[in-house]
Scaffold this motif. Structure first.
Motif, PDB file in Angstrom:
ATOM      1  N   GLY A 195       0.784  -1.229   0.000  1.00  0.00           N
ATOM      2  CA  GLY A 195       0.000   0.000   0.000  1.00  0.00           C
ATOM      3  C   GLY A 195       0.809   1.269   0.000  1.00  0.00           C
ATOM      4  N   ASP A 196       2.076   1.209  -0.401  1.00  0.00           N
ATOM      5  CA  ASP A 196       2.926   2.391  -0.337  1.00  0.00           C
ATOM      6  C   ASP A 196       2.374   3.565  -1.134  1.00  0.00           C
ATOM      7  OD1 ASP A 196       4.641   1.144   1.306  1.00  0.00           O
ATOM      8  OD2 ASP A 196       6.145   0.668  -0.212  1.00  0.00           O
TER       9      ASP A 196
ATOM     10  N   SER B 295      -2.113 -11.200   7.598  1.00  0.00           N
ATOM     11  CA  SER B 295      -1.575 -11.719   6.328  1.00  0.00           C
ATOM     12  C   SER B 295      -2.677 -12.316   5.464  1.00  0.00           C
ATOM     13  CB  SER B 295      -0.497 -12.768   6.598  1.00  0.00           C
ATOM     14  OG  SER B 295       0.608 -12.211   7.264  1.00  0.00           O
ATOM     15  N   ASP B 296      -3.583 -13.077   6.080  1.00  0.00           N
ATOM     16  CA  ASP B 296      -4.682 -13.696   5.326  1.00  0.00           C
ATOM     17  C   ASP B 296      -5.572 -12.636   4.685  1.00  0.00           C
ATOM     18  OD1 ASP B 296      -3.764 -16.167   6.058  1.00  0.00           O
ATOM     19  OD2 ASP B 296      -5.266 -16.515   7.618  1.00  0.00           O
ATOM     20  N   ILE B 297      -5.863 -11.569   5.437  1.00  0.00           N
ATOM     21  CA  ILE B 297      -6.727 -10.515   4.913  1.00  0.00           C
ATOM     22  C   ILE B 297      -6.026  -9.732   3.814  1.00  0.00           C
ATOM     23  CG2 ILE B 297      -7.778  -8.275   5.488  1.00  0.00           C
ATOM     24  CD1 ILE B 297      -8.643  -9.493   8.143  1.00  0.00           C
ATOM     25  N   VAL B 298      -4.756  -9.400   4.019  1.00  0.00           N
ATOM     26  CA  VAL B 298      -4.014  -8.633   3.022  1.00  0.00           C
ATOM     27  C   VAL B 298      -3.861  -9.412   1.718  1.00  0.00           C
ATOM     28  CG1 VAL B 298      -1.728  -7.711   2.467  1.00  0.00           C
ATOM     29  CG2 VAL B 298      -2.817  -7.123   4.628  1.00  0.00           C
ATOM     30  N   CYS B 299      -3.693 -10.711   1.810  1.00  0.00           N
ATOM     31  CA  CYS B 299      -3.605 -11.534   0.591  1.00  0.00           C
ATOM     32  C   CYS B 299      -4.870 -11.403  -0.249  1.00  0.00           C
ATOM     33  CB  CYS B 299      -3.358 -12.998   0.955  1.00  0.00           C
ATOM     34  SG  CYS B 299      -1.664 -13.352   1.454  1.00  0.00           S
ATOM     35  N   GLU B 300      -6.012 -11.334   0.419  1.00  0.00           N
ATOM     36  CA  GLU B 300      -7.288 -11.174  -0.295  1.00  0.00           C
ATOM     37  C   GLU B 300      -7.409  -9.764  -0.871  1.00  0.00           C
ATOM     38  OE1 GLU B 300      -9.010 -13.586  -1.060  1.00  0.00           O
ATOM     39  OE2 GLU B 300      -8.468 -15.141   0.385  1.00  0.00           O
ATOM     40  N   LEU B 301      -6.938  -8.766  -0.133  1.00  0.00           N
ATOM     41  CA  LEU B 301      -6.979  -7.388  -0.634  1.00  0.00           C
ATOM     42  C   LEU B 301      -6.101  -7.249  -1.876  1.00  0.00           C
ATOM     43  CD1 LEU B 301      -6.713  -5.311   2.695  1.00  0.00           C
ATOM     44  CD2 LEU B 301      -8.774  -6.061   1.488  1.00  0.00           C
TER      45      LEU B 301
ATOM     46  N   LYS C  26      -4.147  -0.917  -9.564  1.00  0.00           N
ATOM     47  CA  LYS C  26      -3.761  -2.240  -9.078  1.00  0.00           C
ATOM     48  C   LYS C  26      -4.971  -3.112  -8.749  1.00  0.00           C
ATOM     49  CE  LYS C  26       0.618  -0.730  -7.040  1.00  0.00           C
ATOM     50  NZ  LYS C  26       1.396  -0.622  -5.789  1.00  0.00           N
ATOM     51  N   ASN C  27      -6.135  -2.471  -8.668  1.00  0.00           N
ATOM     52  CA  ASN C  27      -7.359  -3.207  -8.314  1.00  0.00           C
ATOM     53  C   ASN C  27      -7.237  -3.872  -6.945  1.00  0.00           C
ATOM     54  OD1 ASN C  27      -9.992  -4.109  -8.763  1.00  0.00           O
ATOM     55  ND2 ASN C  27      -9.278  -6.093  -9.534  1.00  0.00           N
ATOM     56  N   ILE C  28      -6.711  -3.124  -5.989  1.00  0.00           N
ATOM     57  CA  ILE C  28      -6.568  -3.636  -4.625  1.00  0.00           C
ATOM     58  C   ILE C  28      -7.894  -3.487  -3.888  1.00  0.00           C
ATOM     59  CG2 ILE C  28      -5.411  -3.218  -2.409  1.00  0.00           C
ATOM     60  CD1 ILE C  28      -2.924  -2.489  -3.940  1.00  0.00           C
ATOM     61  N   GLY C  29      -8.236  -4.505  -3.107  1.00  0.00           N
ATOM     62  CA  GLY C  29      -9.492  -4.490  -2.381  1.00  0.00           C
ATOM     63  C   GLY C  29      -9.458  -3.599  -1.154  1.00  0.00           C
ATOM     64  N   MET C  30     -10.616  -3.472  -0.506  1.00  0.00           N
ATOM     65  CA  MET C  30     -10.750  -2.647   0.689  1.00  0.00           C
ATOM     66  C   MET C  30     -11.241  -3.494   1.856  1.00  0.00           C
ATOM     67  SD  MET C  30     -12.474   0.806  -0.931  1.00  0.00           S
ATOM     68  CE  MET C  30     -12.801   1.475   0.697  1.00  0.00           C
TER      69      MET C  30
ATOM     70  N   ALA D 229      -5.537  -9.484  -3.952  1.00  0.00           N
ATOM     71  CA  ALA D 229      -6.209 -10.196  -5.049  1.00  0.00           C
ATOM     72  C   ALA D 229      -7.422  -9.412  -5.556  1.00  0.00           C
ATOM     73  CB  ALA D 229      -6.645 -11.575  -4.575  1.00  0.00           C
ATOM     74  N   GLY D 230      -7.626  -8.199  -5.002  1.00  0.00           N
ATOM     75  CA  GLY D 230      -8.732  -7.366  -5.460  1.00  0.00           C
ATOM     76  C   GLY D 230     -10.045  -7.648  -4.778  1.00  0.00           C
ATOM     77  N   LYS D 231     -10.015  -8.398  -3.681  1.00  0.00           N
ATOM     78  CA  LYS D 231     -11.244  -8.745  -2.968  1.00  0.00           C
ATOM     79  C   LYS D 231     -11.548  -7.721  -1.866  1.00  0.00           C
ATOM     80  CE  LYS D 231     -11.596 -12.797  -5.051  1.00  0.00           C
ATOM     81  NZ  LYS D 231     -12.707 -13.149  -5.975  1.00  0.00           N
ATOM     82  N   ASN D 232     -12.816  -7.364  -1.733  1.00  0.00           N
ATOM     83  CA  ASN D 232     -13.259  -6.522  -0.631  1.00  0.00           C
ATOM     84  C   ASN D 232     -13.661  -7.420   0.528  1.00  0.00           C
ATOM     85  OD1 ASN D 232     -12.932  -4.042  -1.959  1.00  0.00           O
ATOM     86  ND2 ASN D 232     -14.915  -4.260  -2.974  1.00  0.00           N
ATOM     87  N   VAL D 233     -13.135  -7.119   1.709  1.00  0.00           N
ATOM     88  CA  VAL D 233     -13.346  -7.974   2.873  1.00  0.00           C
ATOM     89  C   VAL D 233     -14.147  -7.233   3.940  1.00  0.00           C
ATOM     90  CG1 VAL D 233     -12.233  -9.308   4.702  1.00  0.00           C
ATOM     91  CG2 VAL D 233     -11.164  -9.152   2.429  1.00  0.00           C
TER      92      VAL D 233
END
Length: 272
Positions: free
Chosen positions: A9-10, A101-107, A18-22, A109-113
């Motif tokens: 997230g720099d 780490s588990d949550i960031v991996c999903e973010l 990047k299509n990063i999730g939230m 991947a472009g997933k909203n958690v």
């Protein structure tokens, strides 16, 4: 920890590219599904993954609250993120690191958690551990307010938490209850189930207290006023376990409170 996660997230300006999730920290209220906000419901619907603070759906209070009003949550991908209730800092760090780490991996991947929490995420919520780390890493995290448990308890009892110049003290279960005996106004003891016996004993044995109680546990405590004189302070004690749930129980007075059982017990002590 994975360097990609630490650096992800720099640059906040690149989220869309990047299509990063939230990440959403969603307060689902104290227990009554009807107290869930529309914003919470709509956000849960829109998210790809639902993170729950338990080892399974069946053991998660927050999940059961949402399920009652939003049955389609059963079709969502569920991520179990149990937070151990321990004081060992090393073990806590290991657990928090894995959840993060588990949550960031999903973010990535472009997933909203959507991470569910009982009550409101800003009030003694384990969600905040992850929220702060996600923000520090440069990701976007949003908090969705929920009805705090102590507000729902006050409504259930039909009492005010504070009026005029009354003080309101919100006290976590980890706090030494003996240090609160000098407080005035209203004292709210959060999730006091594990320390309930100690709290009752301290309230009964406070210096200057009258051990006789009526159905609302009115007691008189000695107190020194601003002019150095002694006045009497009336103490009224209430308790509610599992507020808004089918297993809800209401207690008025210390005698009734001794019957309370359950982790989700809120005790309110009012001084006047």
């Amino acid at each position: 920890m994975d360097k990609q996660i630490e650096r992800a997230g720099d640059d906040n300006m690149n989220y869309k590219i990047k299509n990063i999730g939230m990440l959403y920290g969603i307060g689902v209220g104290p227990g009554d599904p009807e107290l869930m906000t529309l914003k919470a419901i709509n956000t849960i619907k829109a998210c790809d993954i639902i993170a729950i603070p338990a080892v399974s759906r069946e053991e998660c209070y927050a999940y059961s609250i949402v399920q009652a009003v939003l049955p389609e949550i059963e079709k969502k991908q569920i991520m179990c993120t149990p937070f151990p209730m321990i004081k060992d800092k090393e073990k806590l760090a290991i657990s928090h690191n894995k959840i993060y780490s588990d949550i960031v991996c999903e973010l990535l991947a472009g997933k909203n958690v959507a991470m569910l929490t009982i009550g409101d995420p800003s009030v003694y919520s384990t969600y905040m551990y992850i929220h702060k780390r996600v923000i520090q890493a440069g990701f976007t995290a949003v908090m969705i307010s929920g009805v705090p448990s102590f507000c729902a308890v006050a409504a259930r009892l039909g009492i005010s938490l504070g009026e005029m110049r009354d003080e309101i003290h919100i006290i976590p279960a980890s706090y030494d209850v003996r240090d609160t005996m000098g407080y005035g106004g209203t004292c709210v003891y959060m999730k006091s189930g594990r320390k309930l016996a100690e709290l009752i004993e301290v309230l009964r044995t406070t210096d200057g207290s009258d051990t006789e109680t009526d159905e609302e546990a009115d007691m008189c405590l000695s107190d020194v006023n601003s002019k150095g004189g002694i006045r009497k302070k009336k103490m009224t004690v209430y308790g509610v376990t599992n507020c808004g749930m089918e297993s809800e129980s209401v207690y008025r007075g210390l005698d009734e409170l001794t019957e309370a059982k359950g982790y989700l017990t809120i005790v309110i002590v009012k001084y006047s």
